[in-house]
Design a protein around this motif. Structure first.
Motif, PDB file in Angstrom:
ATOM      1  N   GLU A   3       0.836  -1.189   0.000  1.00  0.00           N
ATOM      2  CA  GLU A   3       0.000   0.000   0.000  1.00  0.00           C
ATOM      3  C   GLU A   3       0.875   1.244   0.000  1.00  0.00           C
ATOM      4  O   GLU A   3       1.902   1.289   0.670  1.00  0.00           O
ATOM      5  N   THR A   4       0.457   2.246  -0.748  1.00  0.00           N
ATOM      6  CA  THR A   4       1.153   3.516  -0.741  1.00  0.00           C
ATOM      7  C   THR A   4       0.902   4.192   0.597  1.00  0.00           C
ATOM      8  O   THR A   4      -0.239   4.208   1.074  1.00  0.00           O
ATOM      9  N   GLU A   8       1.483  10.123   1.169  1.00  0.00           N
ATOM     10  CA  GLU A   8       1.949  10.352  -0.207  1.00  0.00           C
ATOM     11  C   GLU A   8       0.809  10.417  -1.215  1.00  0.00           C
ATOM     12  O   GLU A   8       1.038  10.666  -2.398  1.00  0.00           O
ATOM     13  N   LEU A   9      -0.410  10.178  -0.780  1.00  0.00           N
ATOM     14  CA  LEU A   9      -1.553  10.149  -1.697  1.00  0.00           C
ATOM     15  C   LEU A   9      -2.086  11.541  -1.965  1.00  0.00           C
ATOM     16  O   LEU A   9      -2.156  12.389  -1.075  1.00  0.00           O
ATOM     17  N   GLN A  13      -6.567  10.322  -5.021  1.00  0.00           N
ATOM     18  CA  GLN A  13      -6.169   8.943  -4.729  1.00  0.00           C
ATOM     19  C   GLN A  13      -6.719   8.485  -3.381  1.00  0.00           C
ATOM     20  O   GLN A  13      -7.235   7.379  -3.258  1.00  0.00           O
ATOM     21  N   GLU A  17      -9.500   5.468  -2.781  1.00  0.00           N
ATOM     22  CA  GLU A  17      -9.208   4.325  -1.925  1.00  0.00           C
ATOM     23  C   GLU A  17     -10.180   4.262  -0.752  1.00  0.00           C
ATOM     24  O   GLU A  17     -10.621   3.187  -0.347  1.00  0.00           O
TER      25      GLU A  17
END
Length: 80
Positions: A3-4, A8-9, A13, A17
């Motif tokens: 998972e990011t 950082e999203l 994004q 999610e």
């Protein structure tokens, strides 16, 4: 698939999610441990979306207008 990190999203994004997480939780077809992990991730995603929205609102509020109502630039927002 890793998972990011939430930090950082982008807003888009994180929102996409978050919608997926909510959908999975609403279906109720995941194990308890996975539900807890999803809930924690969802809470972090919600906070990220709120932070990004606040940043955007501050940037919009910082736009200065000239006498004709045209944008003349921006005023620096703290932390930018």
């Amino acid at each position: 698939m890793a998972e990011t990190p939430v930090a950082e999203l982008s807003f888009e994004q994180a929102m996409a999610e978050l919608e997926e997480v909510v959908g999975r939780l609403e279906r109720g077809d995941v194990a308890l441990d996975e539900s807890i992990r999803l809930y924690e991730r969802g809470a972090a995603l919600k906070k990220r979306c709120e932070t990004k929205l606040k940043e955007a609102e501050e940037k919009v509020a910082a736009i200065t207008l000239d006498a004709e109502g045209n944008p003349t630039g921006t005023v620096p927002v703290e932390g930018q």
